[in-house]
Design a protein around this motif. Structure first.
Motif, short mmCIF file in Angstrom:
data_model
loop_
_atom_site.label_atom_id
_atom_site.label_comp_id
_atom_site.label_asym_id
_atom_site.label_seq_id
_atom_site.Cartn_x
_atom_site.Cartn_y
_atom_site.Cartn_z
N LEU A 86 47.79 44.89 19.58
CA LEU A 86 47.84 43.45 19.81
C LEU A 86 49.04 42.82 19.12
CD1 LEU A 86 44.06 42.57 19.21
CD2 LEU A 86 45.21 42.93 21.41
N SER A 87 49.50 41.72 19.66
CA SER A 87 50.60 40.97 19.04
C SER A 87 50.09 40.23 17.81
CB SER A 87 51.18 39.96 20.04
OG SER A 87 51.99 39.03 19.37
N PRO A 88 50.91 40.08 16.78
CA PRO A 88 50.52 39.27 15.62
C PRO A 88 50.13 37.84 15.98
CG PRO A 88 52.47 40.57 15.11
CD PRO A 88 52.22 40.72 16.59
N GLN A 89 50.61 37.37 17.14
CA GLN A 89 50.24 36.02 17.58
C GLN A 89 48.73 35.89 17.75
OE1 GLN A 89 53.20 34.23 16.77
NE2 GLN A 89 52.08 32.98 18.29
N ARG B 233 46.78 31.59 14.34
CA ARG B 233 46.02 30.39 13.96
C ARG B 233 45.27 30.60 12.65
NH1 ARG B 233 42.19 27.10 18.25
NH2 ARG B 233 41.94 25.20 17.00
N ALA B 234 44.56 31.72 12.56
CA ALA B 234 43.78 32.02 11.36
C ALA B 234 44.70 32.25 10.16
CB ALA B 234 42.91 33.25 11.60
N MET B 235 45.84 32.88 10.40
CA MET B 235 46.76 33.14 9.29
C MET B 235 47.34 31.84 8.75
SD MET B 235 48.67 36.65 10.48
CE MET B 235 49.45 36.90 8.91
N SER B 236 47.61 30.89 9.61
CA SER B 236 48.11 29.59 9.15
C SER B 236 47.09 28.91 8.26
CB SER B 236 48.44 28.70 10.36
OG SER B 236 49.52 29.23 11.10
N LYS B 237 45.82 28.97 8.65
CA LYS B 237 44.76 28.38 7.83
C LYS B 237 44.67 29.08 6.48
CE LYS B 237 41.71 26.83 11.60
NZ LYS B 237 40.36 27.01 12.22
N ALA B 238 44.75 30.41 6.51
CA ALA B 238 44.62 31.19 5.27
C ALA B 238 45.77 30.88 4.32
CB ALA B 238 44.58 32.68 5.59
N GLY C 86 45.93 28.83 0.48
CA GLY C 86 46.39 29.62 -0.66
C GLY C 86 45.73 30.96 -0.80
N LEU C 87 45.17 31.49 0.30
CA LEU C 87 44.45 32.76 0.26
C LEU C 87 45.29 33.95 0.73
CD1 LEU C 87 41.07 31.54 1.82
CD2 LEU C 87 41.61 31.80 -0.61
N LEU C 88 46.38 33.68 1.45
CA LEU C 88 47.17 34.73 2.09
C LEU C 88 48.65 34.49 1.88
CD1 LEU C 88 47.10 37.21 4.08
CD2 LEU C 88 47.28 35.54 5.94
N ASP C 89 49.36 35.58 1.58
CA ASP C 89 50.82 35.52 1.42
C ASP C 89 51.46 36.35 2.53
OD1 ASP C 89 53.43 35.26 0.40
OD2 ASP C 89 53.20 37.09 -0.78
N CYS C 90 52.31 35.74 3.31
CA CYS C 90 53.05 36.44 4.37
C CYS C 90 54.53 36.29 4.07
CB CYS C 90 52.71 35.86 5.74
SG CYS C 90 50.99 36.05 6.21
N SER C 91 55.06 37.23 3.31
CA SER C 91 56.48 37.18 2.93
C SER C 91 56.98 38.59 2.72
CB SER C 91 56.68 36.35 1.66
OG SER C 91 56.01 36.94 0.55
N GLN C 92 58.27 38.75 2.77
CA GLN C 92 58.92 40.04 2.54
C GLN C 92 58.36 41.14 3.44
OE1 GLN C 92 58.41 40.58 -1.72
NE2 GLN C 92 60.28 39.45 -2.16
N GLY C 93 58.01 40.73 4.67
CA GLY C 93 57.56 41.71 5.66
C GLY C 93 56.19 42.27 5.41
N PHE D 80 38.36 35.22 -3.79
CA PHE D 80 37.50 34.61 -2.77
C PHE D 80 37.71 35.33 -1.44
CE2 PHE D 80 38.03 31.40 -6.02
CZ PHE D 80 36.74 30.92 -6.19
N LEU D 81 37.50 36.66 -1.49
CA LEU D 81 37.83 37.50 -0.35
C LEU D 81 36.98 37.17 0.87
CD1 LEU D 81 39.86 39.71 0.22
CD2 LEU D 81 38.18 41.40 -0.51
N ASN D 82 35.71 36.84 0.67
CA ASN D 82 34.87 36.48 1.81
C ASN D 82 35.38 35.24 2.52
OD1 ASN D 82 33.17 38.63 1.39
ND2 ASN D 82 31.62 37.46 0.29
N ASP D 83 35.90 34.28 1.76
CA ASP D 83 36.46 33.07 2.36
C ASP D 83 37.69 33.38 3.20
OD1 ASP D 83 34.52 31.45 1.17
OD2 ASP D 83 35.72 31.15 -0.63
N LEU D 84 38.46 34.37 2.76
CA LEU D 84 39.63 34.80 3.53
C LEU D 84 39.18 35.52 4.80
CD1 LEU D 84 42.63 35.40 4.01
CD2 LEU D 84 42.45 37.30 2.39
N HIS D 85 38.24 36.43 4.67
CA HIS D 85 37.79 37.22 5.82
C HIS D 85 37.20 36.34 6.93
CE1 HIS D 85 37.28 41.05 3.16
NE2 HIS D 85 38.50 40.95 3.65
N VAL D 86 36.38 35.37 6.54
CA VAL D 86 35.65 34.59 7.55
C VAL D 86 36.58 33.80 8.46
CG1 VAL D 86 35.32 32.46 6.21
CG2 VAL D 86 33.55 33.22 7.82
N LEU D 87 37.79 33.52 8.00
CA LEU D 87 38.75 32.78 8.83
C LEU D 87 39.16 33.58 10.06
CD1 LEU D 87 41.08 31.31 6.05
CD2 LEU D 87 39.34 30.09 7.38
#
Length: 337
Positions: free
Chosen positions: A292-295, A299-304, A308-315, A326-333
């Motif tokens: 699947l495409s990362p697209q 939407r969920a990644m933007s929310k995460a 402040g739950l997810l870092d998308c940097s340096q590939g 708060f891993l469950n809060d990250l997963h549920v998104l």
């Protein structure tokens, strides 16, 4: 299931279930020889065996660590849970503190790759008791430690008759001080509950967390496979050992149930596993293992990220420190809408 994995080389083997050492080294040797006769194992195949420190009460073979090493086991995982007699009794373990100490000491002399499981938040456990357990574990110079908080699982004796557990403030203090002490040790946290010296991370479990494929064999075993014609599938073996053996002897495949992972659930399952890794995964892994495409996750990644739950940097995609806490809060998104 063998035709589904023909042509693949086995990179890791995990003999689990908590008490495989009720079988002596000769039985483990037979098991591994049978596996090698059916599938190719890599030259550096990691072969882990779980072991119960108290199994030696029932058979001397159960603590013949040198015998297991000679049978082909390259990594041992001891279900110590605690070095405190009161704590072990409170959680119904068959072993006592002497078993925990003697098994760890003896196994450490044989295996250069040794993990022990520790639990905290046990009934009647104080902060000082939890820290003493950790200090005892570290005194053995372990290459790997797994640290878990006790949770009351449904359909268990503890769930039906809940014991008195430490209050939330004490649990939080345990969590923070245990992690702080580990941060000052030679063990680096590479997964939410796993700590290892360099080169000692569990390759088998890391494959799970990277959404890799694995084939489960035995009663209650689970598999996850990626197949050209079916996509990503999950399999579950019959849970009760007697029913499992009966179905296997029937040779009709009824011991193993199979179902595809729905396309709209792949993103959730991927993130459920990979975000357990402290340093996350390379950004292109999602497309490589799901098709699947990362697209699909945009939407969920933007929310995460906004929370402040997810870092998308340096590939890479990785949980933040807040995301790990708060891993469950990250997963549920990432659950399908």
């Amino acid at each position: 299931s063998l035709p589904q994995v023909w042509g693949r080389t086995v990179q890791t083997v995990f003999i689990g279930g908590g008490t495989p050492n009720i079988f002596g080294p000769q039985a483990i040797d037979m098991l591994l020889k049978a596996l090698r006769s059916l599938l190719p194992l890599s030259a550096d195949c990691e072969i882990t065996m779980e072991a119960n420190p108290g199994a030696g009460r029932f058979s001397q073979e159960a603590t013949d660590w040198q015998g297991y090493r000679q049978a082909g086991v390259t990594r041992l995982s001891l279900g110590v849970q605690s070095f405190d007699a009161t704590s072990l009794k409170a959680i119904g373990r068959v072993h006592d503190s002497t078993d925990s100490l003697e098994a760890t000491q003896a196994a450490a002399k044989v295996f250069d790759r040794l993990n022990i499981d520790l639990m905290y938040g046990l009934p009647g456990q104080s902060l000082e008791m939890a820290m003493h357990d950790l200090e005892t574990a570290l005194s053995f110079g372990l290459g790997h430690l797994s640290l878990y908080q006790l949770t009351l699982e449904p359909n268990t004796l503890f769930a039906s008759r809940p014991p008195v557990l430490p209050v939330d403030d004490v649990l939080e203090a345990m969590h923070d001080q245990l992690l702080s002490r580990l941060a000052a040790s030679e063990l680096d946290r590479y997964e939410v509950s796993a700590f290892a010296q360099e080169g000692q991370a569990c390759r088998h479990n890391t494959n799970y967390w990277r959404f890799g494929d694995y084939l489960g064999i035995g009663a209650g075993a689970h598999s996850k496979l990626s197949l050209p014609d079916l996509g990503v599938i999950r399999q579950t073996c019959t849970r009760h050992p007697g029913d499992y053996l009966k179905a296997v002897h029937g040779a009709d495949g009824s011991h193993r149930r199979q179902e595809p992972v729905p396309r709209d659930r792949l993103g959730f399952e991927f993130m459920l596993n990979t975000m357990r890794l402290v340093h996350g995964v390379e950004a292109d892994l999602f497309e490589r293992v799901t098709g699947l495409s990362p697209q699909h996750l945009a939407r969920a990644m933007s929310k995460a990220q906004a929370r402040g739950l997810l870092d998308c940097s340096q590939g890479r995609w990785a949980p933040t420190r807040l995301g790990l806490d708060f891993l469950n809060d990250l997963h549920v998104l990432f659950l399908p809408q």
